[in-house]
Design a protein around this motif. Structure first.
Motif, PDB file in Angstrom:
ATOM      1  N   THR A  14      -9.389  47.961 -44.597  1.00  0.00           N
ATOM      2  CA  THR A  14      -8.453  48.879 -43.946  1.00  0.00           C
ATOM      3  C   THR A  14      -7.093  48.915 -44.618  1.00  0.00           C
ATOM      4  O   THR A  14      -6.327  49.825 -44.373  1.00  0.00           O
ATOM      5  CB  THR A  14      -8.257  48.492 -42.473  1.00  0.00           C
ATOM      6  OG1 THR A  14      -7.779  47.147 -42.413  1.00  0.00           O
ATOM      7  CG2 THR A  14      -9.541  48.630 -41.697  1.00  0.00           C
ATOM      8  N   ALA A  15      -6.789  47.929 -45.409  1.00  0.00           N
ATOM      9  CA  ALA A  15      -5.470  47.930 -46.049  1.00  0.00           C
ATOM     10  C   ALA A  15      -5.566  47.156 -47.343  1.00  0.00           C
ATOM     11  O   ALA A  15      -6.351  46.239 -47.455  1.00  0.00           O
ATOM     12  CB  ALA A  15      -4.449  47.289 -45.133  1.00  0.00           C
ATOM     13  N   PRO A  16      -4.814  47.443 -48.302  1.00  0.00           N
ATOM     14  CA  PRO A  16      -3.964  48.624 -48.373  1.00  0.00           C
ATOM     15  C   PRO A  16      -4.791  49.849 -48.756  1.00  0.00           C
ATOM     16  O   PRO A  16      -5.829  49.736 -49.398  1.00  0.00           O
ATOM     17  CB  PRO A  16      -2.965  48.291 -49.475  1.00  0.00           C
ATOM     18  CG  PRO A  16      -3.717  47.377 -50.384  1.00  0.00           C
ATOM     19  CD  PRO A  16      -4.653  46.589 -49.484  1.00  0.00           C
ATOM     20  N   LEU A  17      -4.289  51.001 -48.344  1.00  0.00           N
ATOM     21  CA  LEU A  17      -4.954  52.244 -48.715  1.00  0.00           C
ATOM     22  C   LEU A  17      -4.740  52.525 -50.195  1.00  0.00           C
ATOM     23  O   LEU A  17      -3.676  52.222 -50.730  1.00  0.00           O
ATOM     24  CB  LEU A  17      -4.371  53.421 -47.929  1.00  0.00           C
ATOM     25  CG  LEU A  17      -4.768  53.547 -46.474  1.00  0.00           C
ATOM     26  CD1 LEU A  17      -4.018  54.707 -45.835  1.00  0.00           C
ATOM     27  CD2 LEU A  17      -6.257  53.749 -46.330  1.00  0.00           C
ATOM     28  N   ALA A  23      -5.124  58.101 -51.170  1.00  0.00           N
ATOM     29  CA  ALA A  23      -5.351  58.261 -49.735  1.00  0.00           C
ATOM     30  C   ALA A  23      -4.033  58.263 -48.970  1.00  0.00           C
ATOM     31  O   ALA A  23      -3.839  59.048 -48.044  1.00  0.00           O
ATOM     32  CB  ALA A  23      -6.260  57.154 -49.215  1.00  0.00           C
ATOM     33  N   ALA A  24      -3.120  57.389 -49.357  1.00  0.00           N
ATOM     34  CA  ALA A  24      -1.810  57.348 -48.711  1.00  0.00           C
ATOM     35  C   ALA A  24      -1.057  58.658 -48.928  1.00  0.00           C
ATOM     36  O   ALA A  24      -0.433  59.185 -48.007  1.00  0.00           O
ATOM     37  CB  ALA A  24      -0.996  56.171 -49.239  1.00  0.00           C
ATOM     38  N   ALA A  25      -1.137  59.207 -50.122  1.00  0.00           N
ATOM     39  CA  ALA A  25      -0.476  60.477 -50.415  1.00  0.00           C
ATOM     40  C   ALA A  25      -1.104  61.613 -49.605  1.00  0.00           C
ATOM     41  O   ALA A  25      -0.399  62.478 -49.075  1.00  0.00           O
ATOM     42  CB  ALA A  25      -0.559  60.785 -51.903  1.00  0.00           C
ATOM     43  N   ALA A  26      -2.425  61.602 -49.473  1.00  0.00           N
ATOM     44  CA  ALA A  26      -3.110  62.630 -48.690  1.00  0.00           C
ATOM     45  C   ALA A  26      -2.713  62.551 -47.218  1.00  0.00           C
ATOM     46  O   ALA A  26      -2.468  63.575 -46.569  1.00  0.00           O
ATOM     47  CB  ALA A  26      -4.619  62.496 -48.845  1.00  0.00           C
TER      48      ALA A  26
END
Length: 95
Positions: free
Chosen positions: A11-14, A18-21
């Protein structure tokens, strides 16, 4: 009777993509007032930064001083709007 064990999922870190999306999706779903407040804050913040070097040199003209004051007033108003909306994370530095 056997029970199924859940498959672990990271689950982390993305991943950065994915974080930008997620960030783009969140911005697309924000109310217009929040988007306007963030934009006003960012523009006023840039103007404050431009004028701050003159202030350090004690070389501010009256109009530059007024522009600095106006920019800081805009930043305060935008911050209040974002605080009311519970969206200060959009302008504050994350630690």
């Amino acid at each position: 009777m056997t029970t199924a064990t859940p498959t672990p999922r990271p689950t982390a870190p993305l991943p950065s993509a994915a974080a930008a999306a997620l960030s783009r999706l969140e911005c697309a779903l924000l109310p217009a007032a929040v988007v306007v407040a963030v934009t006003r804050y960012e523009v006023a913040s840039e103007r404050t930064a431009e004028l701050s070097h003159l202030m350090d040199a004690r070389d501010l003209t009256r109009s530059e001083f007024d522009a600095l004051f106006d920019a800081q007033t805009v930043m305060a108003g935008a911050r209040a709007t974002l605080a009311e909306a519970g969206r200060l994370h959009l302008i504050e530095v994350q630690s």
